[in-house]
Write an enzyme that holds these catalytic residues in place. Structure first.
Site, mmCIF file in Angstrom:
data_model
loop_
_atom_site.group_PDB
_atom_site.id
_atom_site.type_symbol
_atom_site.label_atom_id
_atom_site.label_comp_id
_atom_site.label_asym_id
_atom_site.label_seq_id
_atom_site.Cartn_x
_atom_site.Cartn_y
_atom_site.Cartn_z
ATOM 1 N N ALA A 5 0.844 -1.194 0.000
ATOM 2 C CA ALA A 5 0.000 0.000 0.000
ATOM 3 C C ALA A 5 0.879 1.243 0.000
ATOM 4 O O ALA A 5 1.885 1.301 0.709
ATOM 5 C CB ALA A 5 -0.917 0.007 1.226
ATOM 6 N N ILE A 6 0.507 2.223 -0.784
ATOM 7 C CA ILE A 6 1.221 3.491 -0.844
ATOM 8 C C ILE A 6 0.405 4.518 -0.067
ATOM 9 O O ILE A 6 -0.769 4.740 -0.385
ATOM 10 C CB ILE A 6 1.400 3.982 -2.296
ATOM 11 C CG1 ILE A 6 1.877 2.846 -3.207
ATOM 12 C CG2 ILE A 6 2.339 5.171 -2.344
ATOM 13 C CD1 ILE A 6 3.190 2.242 -2.826
ATOM 14 N N LYS A 213 -21.101 12.056 9.521
ATOM 15 C CA LYS A 213 -19.836 12.314 10.201
ATOM 16 C C LYS A 213 -19.458 13.789 10.116
ATOM 17 O O LYS A 213 -19.165 14.433 11.122
ATOM 18 C CB LYS A 213 -18.746 11.433 9.587
ATOM 19 C CG LYS A 213 -17.416 11.513 10.325
ATOM 20 C CD LYS A 213 -16.471 12.516 9.711
ATOM 21 C CE LYS A 213 -15.215 12.661 10.543
ATOM 22 N NZ LYS A 213 -14.229 13.575 9.931
#
Length: 388
Positions: A5-6, A213
């Site tokens: 993952a980057i 949210k």
């Protein structure tokens, strides 16, 4: 070969929220940043700690299996990493998305993997991944845009976790709230299926999670900060210990709750429980969160789709009450010339040099014909008068 993952952004959210869960999901994490100090620290440290804080106490996790690259000096290396990754995430701030897009675009264009890259922007903004996707399109040759979905899939997300001010000399270690919510839309991945990241709540429709949210956590948090600032409070917990501020925050969130329950399939009881949970969370003294950290960047927080104008404009369009939100807007406008916050200085300059009419349009992006425009303009004029 393991999963990779980057993560664009090696700051507290990047290390203490996104990377924590990518690490737990078995990914090697490659941090990308332009800050020499952050990159050097990550390169020279084999692990760092994430300490989750709650009223029940603390729990510390050790994060390992990561690398770091400076995209300012090693762009070609970043392109190669993106081209061979499984996931790209970012936590850089909404205004920086256009700056990371070119290198991501090059990496996507260079991909030869059989499955497309999963791109998920983890920003406090509505549909941030769509925004990033747009910038990536602008940096992709037109002849390649029609086949981009073969190389990358873009999914919006809603993140919720409080990262307070960190202790001095913490280094890479991050103190963070134990509670979190990370919702990501799963439909963009189609036949390929979404990445295996257990911390993510995969949903068909993200808008209810994003608005709930943003218009509860962010609206409530920022309202607390701005009223607290005006009253000389230093910490968020201290501000919410003030009965008047706490009551005001409840009134503001009553208004946003009326929007959320009328618009989405969320009951009044569910939303009330959510509001109570949020206020309890941000009241937590163990987070040691200060007012100026939460209040910083007032220009962004006053913008059209953000935590104040976003819900207030929708309420105004529906002919519903938004008086308490106007109070939050006023307190945000009073967050001026705060040391270390460039936007608060720019806000003061705008209010000093522009007319109320021009300042309202510039700050909020509201059309003059919008039913919220005149009430906000009156608040702007009031703050300008008081500032003279």
């Amino acid at each position: 070969m393991g999963k990779k993952a980057i993560q664009f952004g090696g700051g507290n959210i990047g290390r203490g929220f996104v990377a924590e869960f990518l690490h737990e999901a078995g990914y090697e994490v490659v941090f990308i940043d332009v800050m020499d100090k952050v990159i050097d620290a990550l390169k020279n440290t084999a692990s760092y700690e994430v300490t989750e804080v709650s009223e029940e106490g603390e729990r510390t996790k050790t994060i390992t299996n990561y690398r770091a690259i400076n995209s300012k000096t090693h762009e070609s290396d970043v392109v190669k990493e993106v081209a061979t990754a499984d996931v790209v995430t970012c936590a850089v701030g909404p205004n920086i998305l256009k700056m990371i897009a070119p290198v991501i675009a090059k990496g996507i264009d260079a991909r030869t993997a059989s499955e497309p890259l999963a791109v998920i922007a983890c920003e406090n903004a509505i549909n941030a991944t769509d925004t990033l996707h747009g910038f990536i399109n602008q940096n992709t040759d037109e002849s390649r845009r029609s086949t981009m979905s073969e190389r990358a899939r873009f999914a919006n997300s809603a993140i919720d976790r409080i990262v307070p001010n960190q202790p001095p000399n913490a280094g890479l270690n991050v103190r963070i709230e134990r509670f979190y919510e990370w919702a990501v839309e799963k439909t963009p991945f189609g036949k390929f299926g979404h990445p295996d990241i257990p911390a993510i709540h995969w949903v068909d429709h993200l808008e209810p999670y994003i608005e709930r949210k943003l218009f509860t956590v962010n609206t409530g948090h920022a309202t607390t900060a701005y009223y607290g600032h005006v009253r000389g409070k230093k910490m968020i917990a201290d501000a919410l210990a003030d009965p008047e501020i706490r009551q005001t925050v409840h009134k503001v969130l009553d208004e946003t709750a009326s929007l959320i329950t009328s618009k989405h399939e969320i009951t009044e009881e569910e939303q009330k429980e959510y509001v109570d949970t949020i206020i309890t969370r941000i009241s937590n003294p163990y987070l040691e969160d200060n007012v100026e950290r939460v209040g910083r960047a007032p220009l962004r927080k006053l913008s059209r789709k953000e935590r104040f104008i976003g819900p207030a404009s929708q309420l105004a369009e529906r002919g519903m009450k938004f008086d308490a939100l106007l109070g939050s807007i006023e307190m945000c406008l009073r967050f001026q010339n705060v040391p270390g916050d460039e936007e608060s200085a720019e806000l003061a300059k705008i209010l000093k040099e522009m007319s109320a009419d021009d300042a309202t349009a510039k700050l909020t992006g509201l059309e003059k014909s919008h039913p919220l425009y005149e009430p906000v303009q009156n608040v702007v004029a009031k703050v300008q008068k008081d500032s003279k």
